[in-house]
Structures are given as structure tokens and as C-alpha cells.
Design an enzyme around this catalytic site. Sequence first.
Site, mmCIF file in Angstrom:
data_model
loop_
_atom_site.group_PDB
_atom_site.id
_atom_site.type_symbol
_atom_site.label_atom_id
_atom_site.label_comp_id
_atom_site.label_asym_id
_atom_site.label_seq_id
_atom_site.Cartn_x
_atom_site.Cartn_y
_atom_site.Cartn_z
ATOM 1 N N TRP A 49 -62.089 3.343 40.097
ATOM 2 C CA TRP A 49 -61.196 4.418 40.358
ATOM 3 C C TRP A 49 -61.109 5.033 41.617
ATOM 4 C CZ3 TRP A 49 -58.152 6.021 36.906
ATOM 5 C CH2 TRP A 49 -57.345 7.407 36.913
ATOM 6 N N LYS A 161 -69.226 4.486 30.537
ATOM 7 C CA LYS A 161 -69.051 5.786 31.225
ATOM 8 C C LYS A 161 -68.031 6.528 30.243
ATOM 9 C CE LYS A 161 -66.254 7.481 35.133
ATOM 10 N NZ LYS A 161 -65.651 7.195 36.255
ATOM 11 N N ASP A 163 -66.004 10.039 29.718
ATOM 12 C CA ASP A 163 -65.243 11.158 30.311
ATOM 13 C C ASP A 163 -65.318 12.263 29.409
ATOM 14 O OD1 ASP A 163 -64.277 12.176 32.728
ATOM 15 O OD2 ASP A 163 -62.863 10.421 32.835
ATOM 16 N N TRP A 197 -68.431 16.145 34.852
ATOM 17 C CA TRP A 197 -68.243 16.882 36.355
ATOM 18 C C TRP A 197 -69.161 17.913 36.318
ATOM 19 C CZ3 TRP A 197 -63.864 17.724 32.941
ATOM 20 C CH2 TRP A 197 -63.281 16.495 32.501
ATOM 21 N N ASP A 218 -64.538 15.273 40.720
ATOM 22 C CA ASP A 218 -64.208 13.939 41.312
ATOM 23 C C ASP A 218 -64.323 13.947 42.840
ATOM 24 O OD1 ASP A 218 -63.905 13.134 38.765
ATOM 25 O OD2 ASP A 218 -61.764 12.436 39.176
HETATM 26 C C1 GLA Z 1 -62.240 11.557 35.537
HETATM 27 C C2 GLA Z 1 -63.379 10.970 36.119
HETATM 28 C C3 GLA Z 1 -63.193 9.799 37.083
HETATM 29 C C4 GLA Z 1 -62.337 8.650 36.558
HETATM 30 C C5 GLA Z 1 -60.898 9.426 35.844
HETATM 31 C C6 GLA Z 1 -60.166 8.610 35.135
HETATM 32 O O1 GLA Z 1 -61.537 12.216 36.684
HETATM 33 O O2 GLA Z 1 -64.265 11.904 36.892
HETATM 34 O O3 GLA Z 1 -64.295 9.261 37.661
HETATM 35 O O4 GLA Z 1 -63.072 8.221 35.531
HETATM 36 O O5 GLA Z 1 -61.340 10.464 35.034
HETATM 37 O O6 GLA Z 1 -59.048 9.199 34.570
#
Ligand code: GLA
Length: 522
Positions: A49, A161, A163, A197, A218
Site C-alpha cells: 500500500w 489484515k 480494515d 487506525w 495511514d
Molecule cells: C486503509 C489502511 C491502509 C490500506 C488502505 C487500503 O487506509 O489503513 O493501510 O490498507 O486502507 O485502502
Amino acid sequence: MKKSLITAVAMGSFLIIGALSRQAHAPSPADHAADDFLALTPPMGWYPWNIFGQEPQNEKLIREIVDALVLSGMKEAGYSYVGPDEGICFYRGKDGLLTTNLERYPSGLRGLGDDIHRKGLKYALYTDAGTHTCSKAMPGTKDREFEDMRRFADWRADYIKIDWCNTEGQDIVKTYTKLHDAQHAAGRPVVHSLCSWGDGEPWKWAAPIGHLWRTTSDICAPGKADWLHAMKMCAENEKLYPWAGPGHWNDPDMLIVGMPGLSEVQNRAFFSLWCMMAAPLMAGNDLRDMSESTIRILTNPEAIAIDQDPIGVQGRIIRTAGKVSVWAAKPLFDGSQAVLLFNQGTVIEVVDIGLSELGIAPTAAVRVRDLWAHATQGPAISPEGVLSVQVDPGDVRFLRISRSKDFPLPPVIVADTYLIALKAAGPSPQKLTGTLTLTDKGTANLPLWKVGPDLPPWLTVSVARNGKRQTVTNTISSAGLKRGSYHAVVRLDNVEPVSGKPMSAVYYDVDLEVGDPDAVRR
Ligand code: GLA
């Protein structure tokens, strides 16, 4: 100043005196990892990413990255989890099941995973807890948790992972708990990486159901490393140090080391900070295009040893001196401890650290290892018991302090493969064998790996040691088996290693085809 001390200053810009104290930090029995023994050190790997975003994620890219990961020495350094992030890799079929996007991933997600396993790497996939992934390009798992986790198990994911986009109205604890239950029901051990997050403060509740959780937003927009933003993420994550430990890690997001726009000093400082915080080391740069300096930083075994230390304490800032933060409180498995000085100012700083601040008695002679210079200073003694360290602007000094002259590296396990695939020509009884080799890239020999329970009757597994390598022999007897495909996940444990702490379990797949069954790849 005594002559010997002046020499020490000239050689390494620091003095150190004292003895070390050792603290023990036991993982909480409530940890998810207490059952599966996964991620007892922070996961290491690569996710697309940070550098690529959604484009051009596809199978070709992932395969090229896998090759680069092996060729660059990153696999040997311990990086193992790799796979697509939100890479438009599946959709929901008419039958309601997740189905590979074959245009982007022509081998199928299972086929790609098998090849990653064949290369001695682990397979990381991505999904979302809501209705859709963040860009809405892929379906989320909401109300399909059990089928979807079963599908990820079919694809043989080792790391998922998950989200937190498009989750309006969902209870975060209940949702991630359900996802954990679904992973458990799917029957394949998997590292569960929560990605909210920091929303819902997962550090307070996620250890029983997950192995790591994002603590921050992010770290950058795809392709755009942002140093100041990364430092903000670092500061937020630092405060959460009490919540990290073996099997349950704070995750301040993937690495930006080696991304365009960062200097060598920034790369080195960033990597040191993440290692000091025992953060997951998921590289986020383009591994096909790395400078020598980036490779050197990402594969520095002495820095990685701090991150991968089996005691699993997240280091923290014990104080600041002007623009320099003094990071410590990170005891290591051999009784030594890590110290990091980070100068965020614009001039050279010399910082004095009282050894008592580090829990070190001022009487014992100690040695100081500079983890970037790969040089040891001392033993040195000062009546004042002061460590005096020079740090260049923007840079770090990453040190390890020990009473011993040795600075052992904890075990880092590298496998030549995680997939044993054997074929019996027909249903008449046959004996087949396949081996995998585990190599310890740490400095000490490990006790033998122990084979876990629950092997199927057609499989026996034995382990033999040859120095730092251990050969795992899988013997299959097809006697009495009908034509068809058979599969087992084998678990290996090493619970009394030299580090004094259990190691993450090793899991691998054994496939057996008897006769000529239908292809299992999708
Ligand atoms: C979120 C996550 C990122 C990535 C994006 C993909 O923002 O925090 O690390 O995986 O989604 O859209």
C-alpha cells in the site's frame, strides 16, 4: 578525564559505565497468541500500500516483489509475510463466496499463495470488516464473516489484515471478535491484524482476539512518504508502550524506509524508531528498486534483533534533552538493553545519560555496541557513571549496552519452503518423503523443534538438527487411502530456546494427492 575514557570518546563518541538489570515481562495469559503461538515477535514482511496504493497491484507485481525480497537478502533477514493489500484481488461471486479476480491474479489467490509458500514465505491477504473495502473496490466481510474467513483459509492465508472502512453502525469490539471466531472456526492458524487506525482503542481489548492493531492513521498517502506525519505517528504510538508484548503488538503502520523523498539519515532514524518500539516491520517500499543503503538499513541484523527480541518490550522515551529524545526501558533477552538517541534538531548534540537512568549500577564495566557502526566500545568505567553520546542532526545513535562482550542475536527463523506437496501415483500403498529446512539466523543453536499434535494417520514428521539448521522430514504412507486430495497443517514448537522465551510456532502445509484427483487450485 582518564586516558582510556578519552580514547573511548574518540573511537565512538560515547562513554558507558555500569551494570545491567534484567526485567521480565510475561505475555498475558489472555493473549490470543497463548494458543497459537503466532507473532510472539513482531511480524515482518511486505505490503504494497505505502508505495503503490491500488495500482498497479496484480499477481505479476506480487511475484516480482517476492523475487526481490528473496534476492535482496530480506527473506534471510526475517521478512516473511507478503501479499496484496487492497489490490482488487477478489469479488463476491453470485454464490455469495469470495472469488479471485482472475484478470489481475490469473493463478488464483490459492495458486499465488502456494507459490509464496514454496519460496519459504508466508501469505498475507487483506479485507475489511464493513460492507466494502476503503475504496469500495472489493467486498467487505460484514455478515459474511464465517464464509469469508473459510475462504481465506482455502486460499491458505497466514496473515489477514482487516480494515475498518464502511462500518457505519458496527460495534468494533463485537465485529473484530466475530472475525476472530470466524478465523478460529475456519481452522487455519492466522495472524490477525486489526486496522482501525486507533479507532476504538484496540490496545485496550484486542489482545485476546488479534496479534497486532494499527494505532494511528495511514502513515502516508500512497507513493508520498511524509516525514513529519510519520514522526507524529511515532509519537502517538510511543505512548502506548504498556500495551505491547509477545503476540499483541502496537502497529504504527508499515515502513516508509526506501520510499522516494527520504534521505539515508531519515531511513536509518525511522527504522531505528520502529525497531525500538517493537513495531511490526512490514516494508512498504518498492523492493525491486532499492539502493544499497536501503537494503543495508532494512536488513541490519543488529537493529532487527532489537525489534525481534523475544522479551518483546516496546521501548519508550524516558526523557528529552533539548531536541534529543532518549529512548530506553527496553531490556533484551541476554540481559543487555537497547538505548536510542534521536536528534530532531539542526545541530550536533552531546547527551549525557546517567547510568542510573537506565537501571545500571555505576560500578560494573559494560560494553556498548553501536548497532549502525557495528562496533563495540569498552569496557569502560567512569567514576561519574555517565554515558556521553554525540548525535548528529536528524540522526540517531542506536546502542546496545551489556556486561558481556558478546551481543548475541536472538533466533530468526528462515524456512526453505512452507509447502510440502507429494503425489502418490495410485491408491496402492506407497511411502513418500518431503523435507523442509529451518535455519536459525540468530547466533545460538536452538533446541530441536517439537512436532505438534493432531497429525493425520497418513503423516509422520521427524526433526533432526545439523548445527543451525534443522531438517523436518515428512513421511507419508498412502496405505489405505482412497484416491483424492489430502491436506494437513503441521505445527512445530520451540518452547525452550536459548532466548529463554518461547518462539513463534512454525506452521506449514502438507499436500498429498493420491491417484489423479481433480485439481484443487481455483
Ligand atoms: C486503509 C489502511 C491502509 C490500506 C488502505 C487500503 O487506509 O489503513 O493501510 O490498507 O486502507 O485502502
